[in-house]
Design an enzyme around this catalytic site. Structure first.
Site, PDB file in Angstrom:
ATOM      1  N   PRO A 240     -31.354  15.797  27.358  1.00  0.00           N
ATOM      2  CA  PRO A 240     -32.522  15.962  26.495  1.00  0.00           C
ATOM      3  C   PRO A 240     -33.508  14.804  26.493  1.00  0.00           C
ATOM      4  O   PRO A 240     -34.513  14.859  25.795  1.00  0.00           O
ATOM      5  CB  PRO A 240     -31.889  16.119  25.110  1.00  0.00           C
ATOM      6  CG  PRO A 240     -30.586  15.415  25.215  1.00  0.00           C
ATOM      7  CD  PRO A 240     -30.109  15.604  26.619  1.00  0.00           C
ATOM      8  N   ASP A 263     -39.160  16.540  36.754  1.00  0.00           N
ATOM      9  CA  ASP A 263     -40.131  17.020  35.769  1.00  0.00           C
ATOM     10  C   ASP A 263     -40.469  15.907  34.794  1.00  0.00           C
ATOM     11  O   ASP A 263     -39.703  14.973  34.629  1.00  0.00           O
ATOM     12  CB  ASP A 263     -39.519  18.163  34.946  1.00  0.00           C
ATOM     13  CG  ASP A 263     -39.431  19.437  35.742  1.00  0.00           C
ATOM     14  OD1 ASP A 263     -40.180  19.573  36.714  1.00  0.00           O
ATOM     15  OD2 ASP A 263     -38.598  20.286  35.378  1.00  0.00           O
ATOM     16  N   LYS A 285     -46.256  18.256  34.523  1.00  0.00           N
ATOM     17  CA  LYS A 285     -47.601  18.000  34.047  1.00  0.00           C
ATOM     18  C   LYS A 285     -47.688  16.530  33.657  1.00  0.00           C
ATOM     19  O   LYS A 285     -46.849  16.027  32.929  1.00  0.00           O
ATOM     20  CB  LYS A 285     -47.866  18.855  32.809  1.00  0.00           C
ATOM     21  CG  LYS A 285     -49.240  19.480  32.810  1.00  0.00           C
ATOM     22  CD  LYS A 285     -49.512  20.202  31.499  1.00  0.00           C
ATOM     23  CE  LYS A 285     -48.539  21.329  31.214  1.00  0.00           C
ATOM     24  NZ  LYS A 285     -48.799  22.045  29.960  1.00  0.00           N
ATOM     25  N   GLY A 316     -35.268  18.621  32.920  1.00  0.00           N
ATOM     26  CA  GLY A 316     -34.897  18.311  31.542  1.00  0.00           C
ATOM     27  C   GLY A 316     -33.780  19.225  31.057  1.00  0.00           C
ATOM     28  O   GLY A 316     -33.681  20.382  31.468  1.00  0.00           O
ATOM     29  N   MET A 400     -39.808  25.848  23.447  1.00  0.00           N
ATOM     30  CA  MET A 400     -41.232  25.986  23.748  1.00  0.00           C
ATOM     31  C   MET A 400     -41.976  26.713  22.630  1.00  0.00           C
ATOM     32  O   MET A 400     -42.818  27.575  22.890  1.00  0.00           O
ATOM     33  CB  MET A 400     -41.422  26.736  25.081  1.00  0.00           C
ATOM     34  CG  MET A 400     -40.778  26.002  26.241  1.00  0.00           C
ATOM     35  SD  MET A 400     -40.831  26.887  27.797  1.00  0.00           S
ATOM     36  CE  MET A 400     -39.318  27.847  27.724  1.00  0.00           C
TER      37      MET A 400
HETATM   38  N1  SAH Z   1     -34.015  23.096  30.531  1.00  0.00           N
HETATM   39  C1  SAH Z   1     -34.442  22.510  29.280  1.00  0.00           C
HETATM   40  C2  SAH Z   1     -35.512  23.332  28.600  1.00  0.00           C
HETATM   41  C3  SAH Z   1     -36.791  23.369  29.355  1.00  0.00           C
HETATM   42  S1  SAH Z   1     -38.041  24.289  28.541  1.00  0.00           S
HETATM   43  C4  SAH Z   1     -33.226  22.304  28.383  1.00  0.00           C
HETATM   44  O1  SAH Z   1     -32.149  22.790  28.691  1.00  0.00           O
HETATM   45  O2  SAH Z   1     -33.346  21.626  27.370  1.00  0.00           O
HETATM   46  C5  SAH Z   1     -38.940  23.039  27.696  1.00  0.00           C
HETATM   47  C6  SAH Z   1     -38.655  23.093  26.224  1.00  0.00           C
HETATM   48  O3  SAH Z   1     -37.423  22.480  25.951  1.00  0.00           O
HETATM   49  C7  SAH Z   1     -39.627  22.326  25.367  1.00  0.00           C
HETATM   50  O4  SAH Z   1     -40.788  23.083  25.116  1.00  0.00           O
HETATM   51  C8  SAH Z   1     -38.833  22.141  24.117  1.00  0.00           C
HETATM   52  O5  SAH Z   1     -38.800  23.295  23.333  1.00  0.00           O
HETATM   53  C9  SAH Z   1     -37.458  21.933  24.668  1.00  0.00           C
HETATM   54  N2  SAH Z   1     -37.069  20.521  24.775  1.00  0.00           N
HETATM   55  C10 SAH Z   1     -36.741  19.840  25.874  1.00  0.00           C
HETATM   56  N3  SAH Z   1     -36.379  18.584  25.580  1.00  0.00           N
HETATM   57  C11 SAH Z   1     -36.487  18.473  24.252  1.00  0.00           C
HETATM   58  C12 SAH Z   1     -36.234  17.442  23.313  1.00  0.00           C
HETATM   59  N4  SAH Z   1     -35.805  16.231  23.702  1.00  0.00           N
HETATM   60  N5  SAH Z   1     -36.408  17.701  22.011  1.00  0.00           N
HETATM   61  C13 SAH Z   1     -36.836  18.903  21.594  1.00  0.00           C
HETATM   62  N6  SAH Z   1     -37.097  19.911  22.425  1.00  0.00           N
HETATM   63  C14 SAH Z   1     -36.924  19.711  23.728  1.00  0.00           C
END
Ligand code: SAH
Length: 595
Positions: A240, A263, A285, A316, A400
């Protein structure tokens, strides 16, 4: 003369005399973290300054008979030979090593001239017979053993660790070391060169190839890039955002990669010690630039793989949770490129956990739904709002969802969900920039608006959200909300992390990956313990991650002075002996003042 290297850290050393020669000795001792006492009635300004900074203890008086005997190492550099002689007699009589400047007869040891290149020390000495020869020779050798040797030594140390991790026989190990040296050091010119990842892999593959039978566990020796045979693509979850939440396997793949395609969300979790030569490509982005379209990312991965490179696609959270990792895997499979998945900690579980929200809880929430809020745009019909709204023993986590929040809440209420259901938003969960709001389903939109929650953030709805108040462990840590830069090998990482900070640990000199990490999110503090660290970090000051609100905590007077000279904005000074508890306390107090 029997050459040795002395470990002086924490040892008591005495310098008798306070002139220029003594000053240079003192500086040398301090560089090795010795505890230095200086006895001299008169001192040059440099020595006085060191005393004012508390780095030495200075006694402004003449040498007293017998006092040399309690020290580990003694230097005398006064202009009075009888004093020097007394110091020598006292020390040598008690078996304490003693050196009188420019008086070889009154020395039980000599100090060599040294050339330092990182961990490499070359010492030159003539036993006091011809210091001029040593000086000249040192100058010549300095040209031969260039500055690149420092970096080479680091690379060699990493290579040694890597080889030791292979589990190969000792004969094979030695052969690997020999080959590494031969291939990277020019025996004629003594020029040293750090090999790029693929080249190092080739060395390993060639020498260790026949020794594979000795390896246990995972096949750690892989052939280097071979033209025509595609390299492995690892779809790695970066977690995260907090650097400590990358998996061990993910870390290993990154360290062994030839190319990393990452990313923006994954940037803060890049290992700062990623080797220099790794190809780094950001496809997320960034300010003012659009993200690279998915098809281009797919073909980039295929192209890199076909070049025989080991590729890490760093995403991420988890690659298969709303990360389009599935699509990339499809594309790779279709192109015949080998791939693997290294799962990561998804933000939808880690973010709530950091805010004190367990996504399941016995008898309260027996189910978790991970939802992408994109699905509720333009009346897409894939989401069964009716089922979600009528499922009180479950947790709903929406990714998201910042823009879509009002729609999601509206849909759930419309479908009959209890407006009093506990609900929260977590922004940038697990990082130093984490913020959260806790409310009810009907109150969430307003609360989130008031708090100004921005992406990336999660929506969490369900009965377990009510635990957030009691279980807000991270929020209660004294350094929550701080993102702190420390350098490799200091003792601050763990205490600061335990106190709730997001800690970014960098090795010096900074790697390109460290630059990416430092710019990914704003820092709040920097801890530096030497002038060299101040100088090495100065290049990132003023960049995206290091604004004027960053506080630099200098351990000891040297770094403090250097930071001020370089015009750092907020510079705080701690005693050089400061313990980690005290440092955490000081930072926490400053944090409380700013909050
Ligand atoms: N594959 C990622 C999600 C990617 S979609 C996962 O498993 O976490 C991108 C969304 O993930 C963001 O819009 C947000 O809603 C969430 N996200 C990712 N990292 C985050 C974080 N540190 N804190 C809160 N939301 C997060």
């Amino acid at each position: 003369m029997f050459p040795v290297m002395l470990q002086l850290a924490g040892r008591r050393c005495l310098v008798v005399g306070g002139g220029g020669v003594a000053y240079r000795k003192i500086q040398g001792l301090l560089a090795e973290n010795a505890r230095v006492t200086v006895v001299a009635p008169e001192v040059v300004p440099g020595v006085a300054e060191l005393a004012r900074e508390g780095r030495i203890s200075l006694e402004r008086r003449s040498y007293a008979d017998g006092e040399a005997v309690t020290y580990a190492l003694v230097f005398a550099a006064t202009d009075d030979r009888s004093v020097n002689r007394r110091v020598f007699d006292d020390a040598s009589g008690a078996g304490v090593w003693v050196n009188v400047a420019d008086d070889p007869e009154l020395c039980t040891f000599h100090v060599p001239a040294v050339i330092r290149r990182g961990a490499l020390h070359l010492a030159l000495a003539s036993g006091g017979t011809a210091p001029f020869a040593v000086r000249r020779l040192r100058r010549l050798l300095q040209r031969w053993i260039g500055p690149e040797w420092g970096e080479w030594m680091e690379a060699a140390a990493r290579f040694r660790e890597r080889v030791r991790g292979l589990g190969v026989s000792s004969v094979c190990r030695e052969a690997l070391f020999d080959r590494y040296f031969e291939e990277t050091v020019d025996g004629e010119t003594l020029h040293a060169r750090v090999p790029a990842g693929p080249e190092e892999d080739r060395i390993v593959a060639r020498e260790a190839g026949e020794d594979r039978a000795y390896c246990n566990g995972e096949p750690v020796v892989r052939p280097g890039p071979v033209a025509g045979s595609p390299g492995l693509v690892s779809l790695v979850g970066a977690g995260p955002g907090n650097p400590g939440l990358l998996t061990l396997r993910g870390y290993r793949r990154l360290m062994a990669a030839d190319a990393v395609v990452y990313d923006r969300l994954a940037a803060p979790a890049l290992p700062c010690d990623l080797p220099q030569g790794v190809e780094l490509r950001c496809v997320g982005k960034t300010a003012g630039r659009h993200p690279v379209p998915q098809e281009e990312i797919n073909s980039m991965l295929i192209r890199l793989s076909r070049q025989g490179k080991r590729v890490v696609r760093l995403k991420g959270g988890d690659p298969f949770v709303f990360g389009r990792g599935g699509e990339e895997a499809e594309a790779l499979a279709a192109a015949g490129c080998p791939f693997e998945v290294v799962p990561g900690i998804t933000s939808g579980i880690a973010g709530p956990a950091w805010a004190g929200i367990p996504v399941t809880h016995r008898r309260e929430a027996v189910r978790v739904t991970l939802l992408t809020a994109h699905e509720c745009e333009k009346d897409r019909t894939q989401v069964r709002w009716d089922l979600l709204a009528q499922d009180p023993s479950s947790t709903l986590v929406a990714y998201m969802g910042v823009k879509a929040l009002p729609r999601i809440v509206g849909k759930l209420l419309e479908a009959g969900m209890d407006p009093e259901t506990p609900a929260a938003m977590v922004e940038r969960g697990t990082t130093g920039a984490q913020r959260s709001v806790v409310s009810t389903l009907s109150g969430l939109v307003e609360e989130a608006l008031r708090a100004g929650i921005r992406p990336p953030a999660l929506i969490v709805v369900g009965p377990t959200v009510r635990h957030a108040e009691r279980l807000d462990w991270a929020g209660r840590c004294p350094l929550v909300g701080r993102r702190i830069l420390v350098t490799r090998g200091t003792r601050w990482l763990e205490p600061l992390e335990r106190a709730g900070a997001e800690v970014v640990e960098v090795a010096l000199p900074l790697t390109p990956a460290a630059h990416v990490v430092l710019e990914a999110l704003p820092l709040s503090d920097v801890v530096v313990a030497s002038r060299e660290e101040v100088e090495a970090l100065d290049v990132v000051r003023g960049g995206e991650g290091w604004g004027p609100e960053v506080t630099a905590w200098c351990i000891g007077g040297g770094p403090w002075q250097r930071a001020r000279e370089l015009g750092w904005d907020r510079v705080e000074r701690a005693e050089s002996q400061v313990g980690s508890d005290e440092l955490v306390e000081e930072l926490a107090a400053a944090h409380a003042r700013h909050a």
